[in-house]
Design an enzyme around this catalytic site. Structure first.
Site, short mmCIF file in Angstrom:
data_model
loop_
_atom_site.label_atom_id
_atom_site.label_comp_id
_atom_site.label_asym_id
_atom_site.label_seq_id
_atom_site.Cartn_x
_atom_site.Cartn_y
_atom_site.Cartn_z
N GLU A 259 0.94 8.48 16.89
CA GLU A 259 -0.06 7.42 16.69
C GLU A 259 0.12 6.78 15.31
O GLU A 259 0.04 5.55 15.17
CB GLU A 259 -1.47 7.99 16.83
CG GLU A 259 -2.56 6.93 16.68
CD GLU A 259 -3.96 7.52 16.73
OE1 GLU A 259 -4.92 6.75 16.59
OE2 GLU A 259 -4.10 8.76 16.89
N GLN A 296 6.26 -22.38 -8.63
CA GLN A 296 6.70 -21.03 -8.98
C GLN A 296 5.67 -19.97 -8.64
O GLN A 296 6.01 -18.89 -8.13
CB GLN A 296 7.04 -20.95 -10.46
CG GLN A 296 7.67 -19.61 -10.85
CD GLN A 296 7.96 -19.53 -12.35
OE1 GLN A 296 7.03 -19.61 -13.15
NE2 GLN A 296 9.23 -19.39 -12.70
N GLU A 384 -8.25 7.55 2.64
CA GLU A 384 -8.67 8.71 1.86
C GLU A 384 -8.25 10.01 2.53
O GLU A 384 -7.74 10.94 1.88
CB GLU A 384 -10.19 8.67 1.65
CG GLU A 384 -10.69 7.52 0.79
CD GLU A 384 -10.70 6.17 1.52
OE1 GLU A 384 -10.85 5.14 0.83
OE2 GLU A 384 -10.56 6.15 2.77
#
Length: 396
Positions: A259, A296, A384
């Site tokens: 997964e 840029q 986390e």
């Protein structure tokens, strides 16, 4: 992929990837088949599906006919057995071209619902469920997350109590992809004591008395039929036990690595879509007398996006090589998911900045992907949890 611009330029190839030896002729053939399907059966309708909050159920059958639903599953159940994670990467890349993760999540939801059945289920339950799912006739969802918590699977609270030839299930599940339309549900329940050793898996079916569903509205993934599930004394035949009682945690864990490869591949593919659409816009848009791409500050945005995408793709393919060699690199797969979702988040933000108001409009792929960043960062293991898991695997 080639796009044409209104300024009379010739088609520009945006696919700057190094397509190394991991990609074979078979992978390229599958990419061509899937790309045609996405372009003819999905892309013309995706905006309408998003606004409607669903897509036609017929799409499952059509996807099964080209081999998408059955890819990687046993031939005896109607699948196409391929033991190569590169097919998952190619699939994720082509489906990401929709820029609508909710369609992909619900269309491919059997990829999390069916594997535990095939991994630990009885032959009878496999034969009853898998052929119908792989033919696109039935939809199979996974129900683990609960209102009280998601990633802490070992402490789930939905309980199943044995009563003769049945289990009686009470509790609820939350944020279930495919939850409204699924026919089969692989449901994690507590049959024993606390912790992982008390968890079992049951196969629930949509019309069982006492089983109800409520649709959930979300920030993103609008086309995904996400639901809350409620079990009120649902009687489930004991034959619907998947694997052994109190051994369900193993069935859940076995699919996590695959997964996470799929989630990472999807995230970096969506990041690439953001890069491509923003580049098409910047090459065609004129500001202050020159192309937007000639400023840029904009060019540096593209350079940074390309750097992050290339690094993440390389990390993804490195993990695939290790998995194909028989390794289980849990730490790297966990960190790969973090890397991929952070790359997606960065590219979605920068693409939105480059495209400005155009990128904020509904019907724009970047707008949809921007809304879907958080579900990718949370689903399948939050950033986390992934970092903490990796740290523990590394012995920190």
């Amino acid at each position: 992929m080639s796009l044409k611009f209104s300024g009379g330029e010739s088609p520009v190839d945006f696919d700057h990837r190094y397509m190394g030896p991991l990609y074979t002729d078979d992978h390229r053939a599958w990419r061509a088949t899937l790309r045609k399907f996405v372009e003819t059966e999905m892309m013309p309708y995706v905006d309408a599906w998003e606004e409607a909050g669903e897509f036609p159920r017929e799409l499952y059958r059509k996807a099964a006919e080209i081999g998408l639903i059955g890819l990687g599953y046993p031939e005896e159940y109607g699948g196409t057995p391929v033991d190569d994670p590169m097919y998952s990467i190619v699939t994720a890349e082509e489906l990401a071209r929709l820029g609508a993760g909710g369609v992909n999540a619900s269309l491919m939801v059997h990829g999390i619902g069916l594997p535990p059945v095939l991994a630990i289920g009885s032959e009878a339950i496999k034969a009853r469920v898998a052929p119908q799912v792989l033919a696109g006739e039935k939809i199979h969802a996974l129900a683990i997350t609960e209102p009280s918590g998601g990633s802490d699977v070992a402490n789930l609270k939905t309980r199943a109590v044995r009563d003769g030839d049945h289990y009686v299930v009470n509790g609820s599940k939350m944020f279930i992809t495919g939850g409204m339309r699924a026919d089969f549900y692989t449901v994690a329940v507590r049959t024993g004591g606390p912790g992982a050793k008390g968890v079992s898996l049951l196969l629930l079916e949509r019309d069982m008395p006492g089983f109800t569903r409520t649709p959930l509205k979300k920030q993103g993934w609008w086309s995904s039929d996400t639901a809350a599930l409620y079990f009120d004394d649902v009687r489930v035949p004991k034959e619907n036990l998947i694997g052994e009682e109190n051994q369900g945690f193993l069935g859940i864990m076995l699919n996590f690595n695959n997964e996470r490869i799929g989630l990472a591949a999807s995230a970096v593919a969506h990041a690439r879509v953001c890069f491509e659409d923003a580049l098409a816009w910047a090459r065609d848009r004129e500001t202050f007398g020159k192309r937007l791409a000639d400023h840029q500050v904009i060019r540096h945005k593209f350079a940074e996006m390309a750097r992050k995408i290339a690094a993440t793709q390389a990390y993804l393919e490195q993990c695939v090589v290790r998995v194909k060699a028989g390794e289980t690199p849990v730490a790297d797969l966990s960190l790969l998911k973090v890397q991929a979702t952070l790359t997606m988040e960065f590219c979605a933000r920068e693409a939105m900045q480059i495209m400005g108001g155009a990128g904020y409009m509904r019907g724009c792929r970047v707008e949809r992907i921007y809304r879907e960043v958080r579900v990718n960062a949370i689903g399948g293991g939050s950033e986390e949890i992934m970092r903490d898991l990796a740290a523990r695997q590394l012995g920190i």
